[in-house]
Design a protein around this motif. Structure first.
Motif, mmCIF file in Angstrom:
data_model
loop_
_atom_site.group_PDB
_atom_site.id
_atom_site.type_symbol
_atom_site.label_atom_id
_atom_site.label_comp_id
_atom_site.label_asym_id
_atom_site.label_seq_id
_atom_site.Cartn_x
_atom_site.Cartn_y
_atom_site.Cartn_z
ATOM 1 N N TYR A 197 0.819 -1.227 0.000
ATOM 2 C CA TYR A 197 0.000 0.000 0.000
ATOM 3 C C TYR A 197 0.849 1.272 0.000
ATOM 4 C CZ TYR A 197 -4.228 -2.688 0.776
ATOM 5 O OH TYR A 197 -5.279 -3.555 0.626
ATOM 6 N N LYS A 198 2.160 1.097 -0.093
ATOM 7 C CA LYS A 198 3.085 2.225 -0.003
ATOM 8 C C LYS A 198 2.697 3.391 -0.920
ATOM 9 C CE LYS A 198 8.033 1.899 -0.213
ATOM 10 N NZ LYS A 198 9.187 0.995 -0.312
ATOM 11 N N ASN A 199 2.465 3.077 -2.193
ATOM 12 C CA ASN A 199 2.193 4.142 -3.165
ATOM 13 C C ASN A 199 0.931 4.934 -2.837
ATOM 14 O OD1 ASN A 199 4.441 3.428 -4.453
ATOM 15 N ND2 ASN A 199 3.434 2.252 -6.079
ATOM 16 N N TYR A 233 1.825 6.857 0.885
ATOM 17 C CA TYR A 233 2.891 7.886 0.896
ATOM 18 C C TYR A 233 2.371 9.314 0.731
ATOM 19 C CZ TYR A 233 7.428 5.456 1.041
ATOM 20 O OH TYR A 233 8.539 4.770 1.431
ATOM 21 N N PRO A 234 1.498 9.576 -0.273
ATOM 22 C CA PRO A 234 1.056 10.968 -0.454
ATOM 23 C C PRO A 234 0.384 11.529 0.801
ATOM 24 C CG PRO A 234 0.417 9.637 -2.337
ATOM 25 C CD PRO A 234 0.966 8.693 -1.310
ATOM 26 N N PHE A 235 -0.403 10.694 1.490
ATOM 27 C CA PHE A 235 -1.061 11.162 2.718
ATOM 28 C C PHE A 235 -0.007 11.496 3.788
ATOM 29 C CE2 PHE A 235 -2.878 9.872 6.930
ATOM 30 C CZ PHE A 235 -3.714 10.971 7.092
ATOM 31 N N ILE A 236 0.988 10.630 3.910
ATOM 32 C CA ILE A 236 2.035 10.896 4.909
ATOM 33 C C ILE A 236 2.781 12.178 4.537
ATOM 34 C CG2 ILE A 236 4.224 10.066 5.899
ATOM 35 C CD1 ILE A 236 3.188 7.218 5.640
ATOM 36 N N VAL A 241 8.711 17.259 12.883
ATOM 37 C CA VAL A 241 10.001 17.930 12.688
ATOM 38 C C VAL A 241 10.941 17.054 11.852
ATOM 39 C CG1 VAL A 241 9.902 19.379 14.744
ATOM 40 C CG2 VAL A 241 10.841 17.076 14.928
ATOM 41 N N ASN A 242 10.568 15.788 11.710
ATOM 42 C CA ASN A 242 11.402 14.863 10.951
ATOM 43 C C ASN A 242 10.553 13.623 10.613
ATOM 44 O OD1 ASN A 242 13.636 13.681 9.832
ATOM 45 N ND2 ASN A 242 14.821 13.533 11.726
ATOM 46 N N VAL A 243 10.806 13.035 9.468
ATOM 47 C CA VAL A 243 10.107 11.792 9.104
ATOM 48 C C VAL A 243 11.164 10.767 8.708
ATOM 49 C CG1 VAL A 243 8.410 10.719 7.555
ATOM 50 C CG2 VAL A 243 8.117 13.100 8.242
ATOM 51 N N ILE A 244 11.090 9.583 9.311
ATOM 52 C CA ILE A 244 12.095 8.546 9.016
ATOM 53 C C ILE A 244 11.377 7.329 8.430
ATOM 54 C CG2 ILE A 244 13.812 6.999 10.064
ATOM 55 C CD1 ILE A 244 14.198 9.205 12.201
ATOM 56 N N TYR A 245 11.789 6.935 7.231
ATOM 57 C CA TYR A 245 11.153 5.793 6.570
ATOM 58 C C TYR A 245 11.919 4.521 6.915
ATOM 59 C CZ TYR A 245 8.395 9.204 4.090
ATOM 60 O OH TYR A 245 7.517 10.223 3.801
#
Ligand code: DP6
Length: 342
Positions: A311-313, A316-319, A328-332
């Motif tokens: 479901y990544k694709n 992702y846009p929502f995230i 302040v930061n997003v880590i995948y």
């Protein structure tokens, strides 16, 4: 017989060891202790792939116990003191220990470095004890490392294996060390964990202090029963690939952990307004889009967003557009394979 029995009979020789060890995220939380660093309920975690600590540890004979620690080249006396106390409690005395360590995730990113850092140290220590005892690495090596890591920090014991791990007394797991789960549905082989860092500040109440507050907690027994039920439900969900049921466990555990903090005799909270905003947005997103995006929380304000790779694709846009502005930061990150000797 554990590795640290009969320490006094060993003569310390110089040795160096180097390990990379990952952090882990608890799906069923360890919150509350009994005995000597044993968990009040079984917990279950996923080992991460990108959030890791690399440590090089050198051991030298000495007249007393000395520990120095450098994190990314800068001296850290408080961490060194923590390791020294830990080694002292294990019974080490005439040893000089030098630790050089670095994390892949930014320092103070709100990701607990204790699980990765202390498991990396425990792996190096296990190496050293094997060397002193003239043993070669065998099937019990990781179990011994998990045992030693647990005595440093409970959650660290779950970082010695990749994939999904269980720790704490149950039909399939033990109090003293972690065991790896083998029955995992293929949908979860690359389960995603995107960390939404809401606040990077050091916590006001440490996890160790939080565990202690469960000692006199009015809801403690009910919480431990709930954790056991969630543990069984989580095992079934992971084996059958039931993401909805897994998601229910994740959110129930996250919210119960923080409810314990809010309802403890000396109430406190580590949640921030933006944590709650993000939670409401995730619930709305799920209701509208029916996409399997769930969250969990550690003892802090930061959300771990859990979803299947397939479901990544769509997620992702929502995230990136809706949730990331709160952070302040997003880590995948995602499910990882466990520590590596280097
Ligand atoms: C909320 O392992 O950090 O992350 O054993 O005192 O070092 P100590 O505590 P620690 O507690 C972790 C608490 C948690 C839940 C979990 O990881 O299971």
């Amino acid at each position: 017989m554990t590795l640290i029995d009969s320490l006094s009979t060993l003569s310390f020789t110089p040795f160096e060891s180097r390990w990379i060890s990952p952090s882990n995220i608890a799906f069923v939380k360890y919150w509350g202790k009994k005995g000597q660093q044993l968990p009040a309920n079984p917990s279950l975690s996923m080992t991460l792939k990108e959030c890791v600590t690399e440590s090089k540890v050198s051991f030298l004979p000495s007249d007393n116990l000395e520990v120095s620690l450098f994190l990314e080249g800068s001296r850290q006396d408080s961490f060194a003191f923590k390791i020294k106390t830990y080694l002292q409690n294990l019974g080490f005395d005439r040893l000089k220990v030098h630790i050089a360590t670095k994390n892949t995730f930014p320092h103070g990113a709100g990701i607990a470095s204790s699980a990765s850092g202390l498991s990396a140290f425990a792996l190096c220590l296990t190496d050293y004890l094997y060397h002193l005892k003239g043993k070669t690495e065998d099937q019990e090596f990781m179990q011994s490392a998990s045992h030693l890591a647990r005595l440093a920090s409970g959650s660290a014991c779950r970082s010695v294996y990749g994939g999904f791990n269980v720790w704490g007394e149950s039909k399939i797991s033990h109090d003293l060390y972690t065991s790896q789960l083998s029955l995992i549905h293929s949908d979860f082989f690359h389960l995603q964990d995107t960390v939404l860092v809401i606040d990077e500040k050091e916590k006001d109440v440490s996890s160790t202090q939080g565990h202690a507050k469960m000692g006199e907690h009015f809801f403690a027994e009910a919480r431990f029963i709930q954790a056991r039920n969630n543990f069984d439900k989580c095992l079934r969900a992971l084996a059958s690939g039931d993401i909805e049921s897994l998601g229910q466990v994740l959110e129930s555990e996250a919210l119960s952990l923080h409810a314990m903090m809010l309802t403890s005799p000396e109430a406190f909270t580590l949640l921030r307004p933006k944590t709650l905003t993000a939670i409401e947005m995730i619930w709305d997103f799920r209701r509208q889009g029916k996409l399997p995006l769930y969250f969990t929380l550690d003892a802090g304000p930061n959300l771990h967003l859990i979803y299947p790779e397939s479901y990544k694709n769509k997620i992702y846009p929502f995230i990136q557009h809706e949730l990331a502005p709160l952070a302040v930061n997003v880590i995948y990150d995602e499910r990882g394979e466990g520590p590596i000797r280097c």
